[in-house]
Motif scaffolding. Structure first.
Motif, PDB file in Angstrom:
ATOM      1  N   SER A  38      -4.850  31.144  -1.146  1.00 25.88           N
ATOM      2  CA  SER A  38      -3.442  30.322  -0.538  1.00 25.88           C
ATOM      3  C   SER A  38      -4.045  29.394   0.696  1.00 25.88           C
ATOM      4  N   ILE A  39      -4.999  29.753   1.319  1.00 23.89           N
ATOM      5  CA  ILE A  39      -5.801  28.741   2.335  1.00 23.89           C
ATOM      6  C   ILE A  39      -5.943  27.437   1.779  1.00 23.89           C
ATOM      7  N   LEU A  40      -6.935  27.564   0.379  1.00 25.33           N
ATOM      8  CA  LEU A  40      -7.269  26.505  -0.101  1.00 25.33           C
ATOM      9  C   LEU A  40      -6.120  25.358  -0.446  1.00 25.33           C
ATOM     10  N   PHE A  41      -5.061  26.328  -1.079  1.00 30.18           N
ATOM     11  CA  PHE A  41      -4.054  25.328  -1.589  1.00 30.18           C
ATOM     12  C   PHE A  41      -3.269  24.702  -0.622  1.00 30.18           C
ATOM     13  N   LEU A  42      -3.132  25.033   0.710  1.00 28.64           N
ATOM     14  CA  LEU A  42      -2.423  24.686   1.986  1.00 28.64           C
ATOM     15  C   LEU A  42      -3.452  23.518   2.545  1.00 28.64           C
ATOM     16  N   ARG A  43      -4.638  23.919   2.587  1.00 31.22           N
ATOM     17  CA  ARG A  43      -5.550  23.074   3.062  1.00 31.22           C
ATOM     18  C   ARG A  43      -5.650  21.892   2.335  1.00 31.22           C
ATOM     19  N   THR A  44      -5.698  21.730   1.017  1.00 32.53           N
ATOM     20  CA  THR A  44      -6.116  20.664   0.136  1.00 32.53           C
ATOM     21  C   THR A  44      -4.665  19.913  -0.039  1.00 32.53           C
ATOM     22  N   GLY A  45      -3.736  20.449  -0.315  1.00 29.47           N
ATOM     23  CA  GLY A  45      -2.534  20.086  -0.416  1.00 29.47           C
ATOM     24  C   GLY A  45      -2.119  19.044   0.798  1.00 29.47           C
ATOM     25  N   THR A  46      -2.164  19.638   1.838  1.00 27.11           N
ATOM     26  CA  THR A  46      -1.849  18.684   3.023  1.00 27.11           C
ATOM     27  C   THR A  46      -2.830  17.499   3.291  1.00 27.11           C
ATOM     28  N   THR A  47      -3.941  17.921   2.794  1.00 25.96           N
ATOM     29  CA  THR A  47      -4.992  16.841   2.856  1.00 25.96           C
ATOM     30  C   THR A  47      -4.697  15.658   2.023  1.00 25.96           C
ATOM     31  N   VAL A  48      -4.322  16.026   0.685  1.00 19.49           N
ATOM     32  CA  VAL A  48      -4.031  14.751  -0.170  1.00 19.49           C
ATOM     33  C   VAL A  48      -2.749  13.898   0.204  1.00 19.49           C
ATOM     34  N   ILE A  49      -1.762  14.786   0.687  1.00 21.77           N
ATOM     35  CA  ILE A  49      -0.536  14.127   1.035  1.00 21.77           C
ATOM     36  C   ILE A  49      -1.007  13.183   2.331  1.00 21.77           C
ATOM     37  N   ALA A  50      -1.807  13.745   3.219  1.00 21.10           N
ATOM     38  CA  ALA A  50      -2.198  12.899   4.365  1.00 21.10           C
ATOM     39  C   ALA A  50      -2.975  11.617   4.054  1.00 21.10           C
ATOM     40  N   ALA A  51      -3.888  11.931   2.873  1.00 19.15           N
ATOM     41  CA  ALA A  51      -4.894  10.733   2.723  1.00 19.15           C
ATOM     42  C   ALA A  51      -3.776   9.584   1.995  1.00 19.15           C
ATOM     43  N   ILE A  52      -2.886  10.168   1.267  1.00 23.00           N
ATOM     44  CA  ILE A  52      -1.985   9.005   0.575  1.00 23.00           C
ATOM     45  C   ILE A  52      -1.346   8.382   1.380  1.00 23.00           C
ATOM     46  N   ILE A  53      -0.624   9.042   2.447  1.00 21.01           N
ATOM     47  CA  ILE A  53       0.043   8.280   3.378  1.00 21.01           C
ATOM     48  C   ILE A  53      -0.646   7.487   4.340  1.00 21.01           C
ATOM     49  N   MET A  54      -2.169   7.742   4.754  1.00 20.63           N
ATOM     50  CA  MET A  54      -2.915   6.914   5.447  1.00 20.63           C
ATOM     51  C   MET A  54      -3.082   5.565   4.522  1.00 20.63           C
ATOM     52  N   TRP A  55      -3.535   5.973   3.440  1.00 22.65           N
ATOM     53  CA  TRP A  55      -3.881   4.817   2.393  1.00 22.65           C
ATOM     54  C   TRP A  55      -2.691   3.863   2.248  1.00 22.65           C
ATOM     55  N   ALA A  56      -1.401   4.226   1.884  1.00 26.70           N
ATOM     56  CA  ALA A  56      -0.266   3.477   1.867  1.00 26.70           C
ATOM     57  C   ALA A  56      -0.110   2.709   2.942  1.00 26.70           C
ATOM     58  N   ILE A  57      -0.062   3.103   4.079  1.00 27.49           N
ATOM     59  CA  ILE A  57       0.017   2.573   5.372  1.00 27.49           C
ATOM     60  C   ILE A  57      -1.058   1.289   5.625  1.00 27.49           C
ATOM     61  N   TRP A  58      -2.087   1.704   5.243  1.00 25.22           N
ATOM     62  CA  TRP A  58      -3.289   0.630   5.369  1.00 25.22           C
ATOM     63  C   TRP A  58      -3.009  -0.478   4.538  1.00 25.22           C
ATOM     64  N   ARG A  59      -2.729  -0.313   3.192  1.00 25.59           N
ATOM     65  CA  ARG A  59      -2.411  -1.191   2.170  1.00 25.59           C
ATOM     66  C   ARG A  59      -1.285  -1.951   2.513  1.00 25.59           C
ATOM     67  N   ALA A  60      -0.134  -1.378   3.094  1.00 24.58           N
ATOM     68  CA  ALA A  60       0.952  -2.226   3.401  1.00 24.58           C
ATOM     69  C   ALA A  60       0.694  -3.179   4.607  1.00 24.58           C
ATOM     70  N   LEU A  61      -0.364  -2.975   5.397  1.00 21.82           N
ATOM     71  CA  LEU A  61      -0.958  -3.903   6.578  1.00 21.82           C
ATOM     72  C   LEU A  61      -1.599  -4.572   6.231  1.00 21.82           C
ATOM     73  N   THR A  62      -2.656  -4.445   5.116  1.00 19.62           N
ATOM     74  CA  THR A  62      -3.804  -5.554   4.794  1.00 19.62           C
ATOM     75  C   THR A  62      -3.769  -5.072   3.386  1.00 19.62           C
ATOM     76  N   PRO A  63      -4.167  -6.458   2.526  1.00 18.94           N
ATOM     77  CA  PRO A  63      -4.524  -6.108   1.185  1.00 18.94           C
ATOM     78  C   PRO A  63      -5.931  -5.472   0.951  1.00 18.94           C
ATOM     79  N   ASN A  64      -6.759  -5.626   1.991  1.00 18.90           N
ATOM     80  CA  ASN A  64      -8.160  -5.356   1.999  1.00 18.90           C
ATOM     81  C   ASN A  64      -8.383  -3.863   2.228  1.00 18.90           C
ATOM     82  N   ALA A  65      -7.341  -3.011   2.132  1.00 16.22           N
ATOM     83  CA  ALA A  65      -7.744  -1.636   2.124  1.00 16.22           C
ATOM     84  C   ALA A  65      -8.310  -0.947   0.797  1.00 16.22           C
TER      85      ALA A  65
END
Length: 298
Positions: A38-65
Protein backbone atom coordinates in the motif's frame (compact mmCIF):
# COMPACT_ATOMS: atom_id res chain seq x y z
CA UNK A 1 36.31 32.77 -12.97
CA UNK A 2 33.43 34.40 -11.08
CA UNK A 3 30.93 32.59 -13.32
CA UNK A 4 32.61 29.26 -12.51
CA UNK A 5 32.44 29.98 -8.78
CA UNK A 6 28.79 31.00 -9.14
CA UNK A 7 27.95 27.69 -10.86
CA UNK A 8 29.78 25.79 -8.13
CA UNK A 9 27.87 27.65 -5.41
CA UNK A 10 24.61 26.94 -7.25
CA UNK A 11 25.48 23.24 -7.38
CA UNK A 12 26.31 23.14 -3.68
CA UNK A 13 23.02 24.80 -2.75
CA UNK A 14 20.96 22.60 -5.10
CA UNK A 15 22.53 19.30 -4.04
CA UNK A 16 22.56 20.15 -0.33
CA UNK A 17 18.85 21.01 -0.52
CA UNK A 18 18.07 17.74 -2.31
CA UNK A 19 20.07 15.67 0.17
CA UNK A 20 18.42 17.38 3.14
CA UNK A 21 14.90 16.85 1.73
CA UNK A 22 15.68 13.16 1.16
CA UNK A 23 16.37 12.62 4.88
CA UNK A 24 12.64 12.74 5.71
CA UNK A 25 11.72 9.96 3.24
CA UNK A 26 11.91 7.05 5.69
CA UNK A 27 10.26 8.91 8.62
CA UNK A 28 7.29 9.81 6.37
CA UNK A 29 6.99 6.17 5.27
CA UNK A 30 6.94 5.09 8.91
CA UNK A 31 4.42 7.81 9.89
CA UNK A 32 1.98 6.66 7.19
CA UNK A 33 1.79 3.30 9.01
CA UNK A 34 0.63 0.94 6.28
CA UNK A 35 1.63 -2.35 4.71
CA UNK A 36 4.54 -2.30 2.25
CA UNK A 37 2.47 -2.74 -0.95
CA UNK A 38 0.00 0.00 0.00
CA UNK A 39 2.84 2.37 0.85
CA UNK A 40 4.63 1.53 -2.40
CA UNK A 41 1.41 2.11 -4.37
CA UNK A 42 0.76 5.59 -2.94
CA UNK A 43 4.42 6.65 -2.89
CA UNK A 44 5.17 5.69 -6.49
CA UNK A 45 1.77 6.71 -7.87
CA UNK A 46 2.03 10.26 -6.55
CA UNK A 47 5.67 10.47 -7.65
CA UNK A 48 4.76 9.56 -11.25
CA UNK A 49 1.96 12.12 -11.34
CA UNK A 50 4.20 14.84 -9.85
CA UNK A 51 7.01 14.04 -12.31
CA UNK A 52 4.71 14.24 -15.33
CA UNK A 53 3.23 17.54 -14.14
CA UNK A 54 6.73 18.98 -13.57
CA UNK A 55 7.87 17.84 -17.00
CA UNK A 56 4.72 19.15 -18.74
CA UNK A 57 5.13 22.60 -17.18
CA UNK A 58 8.83 22.66 -18.07
CA UNK A 59 8.03 21.54 -21.61
CA UNK A 60 5.40 24.27 -21.96
CA UNK A 61 7.86 26.94 -20.84
CA UNK A 62 10.80 25.85 -23.00
CA UNK A 63 11.41 23.31 -25.79
CA UNK A 64 14.76 22.46 -24.17
CA UNK A 65 13.18 20.36 -21.43
CA UNK A 66 14.92 16.96 -21.02
CA UNK A 67 13.16 13.85 -22.30
CA UNK A 68 11.34 11.67 -19.80
CA UNK A 69 13.12 8.57 -21.15
CA UNK A 70 16.16 9.22 -23.38
CA UNK A 71 15.95 6.17 -25.66
CA UNK A 72 16.34 2.48 -24.85
CA UNK A 73 19.15 3.17 -22.39
CA UNK A 74 16.70 5.36 -20.49
CA UNK A 75 14.27 2.45 -20.22
CA UNK A 76 17.03 0.26 -18.74
CA UNK A 77 17.99 2.93 -16.22
CA UNK A 78 14.34 3.51 -15.30
CA UNK A 79 13.87 -0.25 -14.75
CA UNK A 80 16.88 -0.32 -12.42
CA UNK A 81 15.51 2.60 -10.41
CA UNK A 82 12.12 0.88 -10.28
CA UNK A 83 13.53 -2.41 -9.01
CA UNK A 84 15.64 -0.46 -6.53
CA UNK A 85 12.48 1.21 -5.21
CA UNK A 86 10.85 -2.18 -4.60
CA UNK A 87 13.97 -3.43 -2.77
CA UNK A 88 14.10 -0.21 -0.73
CA UNK A 89 10.49 -0.40 0.49
CA UNK A 90 10.94 -4.10 1.28
CA UNK A 91 14.01 -3.23 3.36
CA UNK A 92 12.11 -0.51 5.26
CA UNK A 93 9.72 -3.18 6.58
CA UNK A 94 12.33 -5.84 7.29
CA UNK A 95 15.24 -4.08 8.99
CA UNK A 96 15.96 -1.09 11.20
CA UNK A 97 16.23 2.42 9.75
CA UNK A 98 19.85 2.69 10.88
CA UNK A 99 20.82 -0.56 9.15
CA UNK A 100 18.98 0.50 6.00
CA UNK A 101 20.58 3.91 5.53
CA UNK A 102 24.04 2.73 6.56
CA UNK A 103 23.96 -0.10 4.01
CA UNK A 104 22.50 2.18 1.30
CA UNK A 105 25.59 4.36 1.68
CA UNK A 106 27.50 1.43 0.17
CA UNK A 107 26.13 2.40 -3.27
CA UNK A 108 29.06 4.79 -3.73
CA UNK A 109 31.55 1.92 -3.57
CA UNK A 110 29.33 -0.27 -5.76
CA UNK A 111 29.43 2.50 -8.36
CA UNK A 112 33.23 2.62 -8.21
CA UNK A 113 33.44 -1.17 -8.60
CA UNK A 114 31.02 -1.22 -11.55
CA UNK A 115 32.90 1.61 -13.26
CA UNK A 116 36.08 -0.43 -12.88
CA UNK A 117 34.53 -3.55 -14.41
CA UNK A 118 32.43 -2.07 -17.21
CA UNK A 119 33.90 1.36 -17.92
CA UNK A 120 37.53 0.28 -17.40
CA UNK A 121 38.02 3.08 -14.87
CA UNK A 122 40.44 1.48 -12.44
CA UNK A 123 39.89 2.78 -8.89
CA UNK A 124 42.80 4.52 -7.21
CA UNK A 125 44.45 2.69 -4.30
CA UNK A 126 42.63 4.97 -1.82
CA UNK A 127 39.27 3.86 -3.29
CA UNK A 128 40.18 0.17 -3.01
CA UNK A 129 41.20 0.67 0.62
CA UNK A 130 37.90 2.47 1.25
CA UNK A 131 36.03 -0.47 -0.29
CA UNK A 132 37.66 -2.86 2.17
CA UNK A 133 36.66 -0.70 5.14
CA UNK A 134 33.09 -0.38 3.84
CA UNK A 135 32.79 -4.13 3.35
CA UNK A 136 33.92 -4.50 6.97
CA UNK A 137 31.24 -2.02 8.10
CA UNK A 138 28.47 -3.81 6.20
CA UNK A 139 29.59 -7.20 7.56
CA UNK A 140 29.40 -5.86 11.12
CA UNK A 141 25.87 -4.54 10.54
CA UNK A 142 24.58 -7.68 8.78
CA UNK A 143 26.35 -9.97 11.28
CA UNK A 144 24.53 -8.20 14.11
CA UNK A 145 21.20 -9.04 12.41
CA UNK A 146 21.78 -12.80 12.28
CA UNK A 147 19.20 -14.48 14.47
CA UNK A 148 17.04 -11.33 14.72
CA UNK A 149 15.05 -11.80 11.51
CA UNK A 150 16.58 -8.67 9.94
CA UNK A 151 19.06 -10.37 7.60
CA UNK A 152 16.53 -10.40 4.73
CA UNK A 153 15.96 -6.67 5.17
CA UNK A 154 19.70 -6.00 5.22
CA UNK A 155 20.13 -7.98 1.99
CA UNK A 156 17.29 -6.00 0.39
CA UNK A 157 19.04 -2.77 1.40
CA UNK A 158 22.26 -4.07 -0.16
CA UNK A 159 20.30 -4.98 -3.31
CA UNK A 160 18.80 -1.47 -3.47
CA UNK A 161 22.30 0.02 -3.16
CA UNK A 162 23.59 -2.18 -5.99
CA UNK A 163 20.67 -1.33 -8.29
CA UNK A 164 21.12 2.39 -7.64
CA UNK A 165 24.83 2.13 -8.38
CA UNK A 166 24.06 0.23 -11.60
CA UNK A 167 21.65 2.96 -12.71
CA UNK A 168 24.23 5.66 -11.95
CA UNK A 169 26.97 3.80 -13.84
CA UNK A 170 24.84 3.27 -16.95
CA UNK A 171 23.66 6.89 -16.86
CA UNK A 172 27.23 8.10 -16.67
CA UNK A 173 28.34 5.83 -19.51
CA UNK A 174 25.50 7.03 -21.76
CA UNK A 175 26.22 10.72 -21.21
CA UNK A 176 22.50 11.46 -21.54
CA UNK A 177 20.31 13.62 -19.34
CA UNK A 178 18.58 11.25 -16.92
CA UNK A 179 17.01 13.94 -14.70
CA UNK A 180 13.46 12.57 -14.97
CA UNK A 181 14.36 8.92 -15.56
CA UNK A 182 14.57 7.99 -11.88
CA UNK A 183 11.09 9.48 -11.33
CA UNK A 184 9.54 7.77 -14.35
CA UNK A 185 11.18 4.51 -13.25
CA UNK A 186 8.75 4.18 -10.34
CA UNK A 187 6.06 3.15 -12.86
CA UNK A 188 7.38 -0.43 -12.50
CA UNK A 189 6.92 -0.70 -8.71
CA UNK A 190 3.61 1.17 -9.07
CA UNK A 191 2.36 -1.53 -11.45
CA UNK A 192 3.51 -4.32 -9.12
CA UNK A 193 1.97 -2.62 -6.09
CA UNK A 194 -1.30 -2.03 -7.99
CA UNK A 195 -1.55 -5.76 -8.69
CA UNK A 196 -0.82 -6.68 -5.07
CA UNK A 197 -3.33 -4.29 -3.49
CA UNK A 198 -6.00 -5.45 -5.95
CA UNK A 199 -5.97 -8.66 -3.91
CA UNK A 200 -5.61 -7.38 -0.38
CA UNK A 201 -6.89 -3.80 -0.61
CA UNK A 202 -5.32 -0.51 0.45
CA UNK A 203 -4.14 -0.47 4.06
CA UNK A 204 -2.65 2.85 5.20
CA UNK A 205 -3.66 4.53 8.46
CA UNK A 206 -2.33 8.02 7.61
CA UNK A 207 -2.15 8.27 3.79
CA UNK A 208 -1.49 12.02 3.84
CA UNK A 209 2.11 11.44 4.99
CA UNK A 210 2.97 9.10 2.13
CA UNK A 211 1.15 11.25 -0.44
CA UNK A 212 3.21 14.22 0.76
CA UNK A 213 6.30 12.05 0.40
CA UNK A 214 5.54 10.93 -3.14
CA UNK A 215 4.16 14.22 -4.44
CA UNK A 216 6.78 16.60 -3.02
CA UNK A 217 9.69 15.00 -1.16
CA UNK A 218 10.74 12.39 -3.72
CA UNK A 219 10.42 14.52 -6.90
CA UNK A 220 12.20 17.51 -5.37
CA UNK A 221 14.97 15.47 -3.72
CA UNK A 222 15.80 13.27 -6.70
CA UNK A 223 15.52 16.11 -9.21
CA UNK A 224 17.98 18.25 -7.22
CA UNK A 225 20.41 15.37 -6.64
CA UNK A 226 20.21 14.25 -10.28
CA UNK A 227 21.15 17.74 -11.45
CA UNK A 228 24.04 18.14 -8.99
CA UNK A 229 26.65 16.57 -11.31
CA UNK A 230 26.08 19.40 -13.80
CA UNK A 231 27.84 21.76 -11.39
CA UNK A 232 29.83 19.57 -8.98
CA UNK A 233 32.30 16.71 -9.13
CA UNK A 234 31.17 13.19 -8.30
CA UNK A 235 32.80 13.12 -4.85
CA UNK A 236 31.09 16.38 -3.89
CA UNK A 237 27.66 15.07 -4.93
CA UNK A 238 28.29 11.78 -3.08
CA UNK A 239 28.91 13.66 0.15
CA UNK A 240 25.38 15.06 0.14
CA UNK A 241 23.88 11.56 -0.09
CA UNK A 242 25.45 11.04 3.34
CA UNK A 243 22.92 13.47 4.82
CA UNK A 244 20.30 10.70 4.76
CA UNK A 245 22.74 8.23 6.30
CA UNK A 246 23.40 10.62 9.18
CA UNK A 247 20.03 12.31 9.72
CA UNK A 248 17.37 9.67 8.92
CA UNK A 249 18.22 7.53 12.00
CA UNK A 250 18.12 10.72 14.09
CA UNK A 251 14.60 11.64 12.90
CA UNK A 252 13.40 8.06 13.48
CA UNK A 253 14.97 8.03 16.95
CA UNK A 254 13.26 11.34 17.82
CA UNK A 255 9.85 10.30 16.44
CA UNK A 256 9.69 6.56 17.14
CA UNK A 257 12.36 6.12 19.86
CA UNK A 258 14.07 3.46 17.70
CA UNK A 259 17.60 3.19 19.09
CA UNK A 260 20.23 1.58 16.79
CA UNK A 261 22.12 -1.42 18.16
CA UNK A 262 25.76 -1.10 19.21
CA UNK A 263 27.06 -3.08 16.23
CA UNK A 264 24.85 -1.08 13.87
CA UNK A 265 26.37 2.14 15.19
CA UNK A 266 29.89 0.74 14.92
CA UNK A 267 29.38 -0.49 11.36
CA UNK A 268 27.59 2.72 10.40
CA UNK A 269 30.39 4.84 11.87
CA UNK A 270 32.94 2.91 9.79
CA UNK A 271 30.87 3.51 6.64
CA UNK A 272 30.34 7.22 7.28
CA UNK A 273 33.93 8.00 8.25
CA UNK A 274 35.25 6.00 5.29
CA UNK A 275 32.98 7.79 2.82
CA UNK A 276 33.78 11.24 4.21
CA UNK A 277 37.55 10.65 4.21
CA UNK A 278 37.42 9.15 0.72
CA UNK A 279 35.27 12.00 -0.66
CA UNK A 280 37.47 14.69 0.90
CA UNK A 281 40.59 13.01 -0.50
CA UNK A 282 39.04 12.83 -3.97
CA UNK A 283 38.06 16.49 -3.78
CA UNK A 284 41.55 17.51 -2.74
CA UNK A 285 43.15 15.38 -5.45
CA UNK A 286 40.79 16.74 -8.10
CA UNK A 287 41.49 20.36 -7.20
CA UNK A 288 45.21 19.69 -7.17
CA UNK A 289 45.06 18.17 -10.67
CA UNK A 290 43.04 21.15 -11.88
CA UNK A 291 45.63 23.58 -10.51
CA UNK A 292 48.47 21.69 -12.15
CA UNK A 293 46.61 21.69 -15.47
CA UNK A 294 46.26 25.49 -15.50
CA UNK A 295 49.27 27.14 -17.17
CA UNK A 296 50.97 29.78 -15.03
CA UNK A 297 51.12 33.28 -16.46
CA UNK A 298 54.55 34.82 -16.88
Amino acid sequence: MSQKMSSHAKGLALTAFGGLILTVDIPLIRLANGDNWSILFLRTGTTVIAAIIMWAIWRALTPNAPRLLPGRIGVVVAALYGLGSIAFITAVYNTSTANLVFILAFNTMFAALLSWIFLKERPRPITMIAMLFMILGVLIIVGDSIGTGQVFGDLMALTAAFLLASAITISRASGKDMGFTSLVGVILPFAVASFMISKGGLNVEAPLWIILNGALVMPIAFFCLANGPKYLSGPEVAMFYLLETVLAPVWVWMIFAEVPSRNSLIGGAILIVTLIVHSLYQLHAGRRRSQLAVPHSV
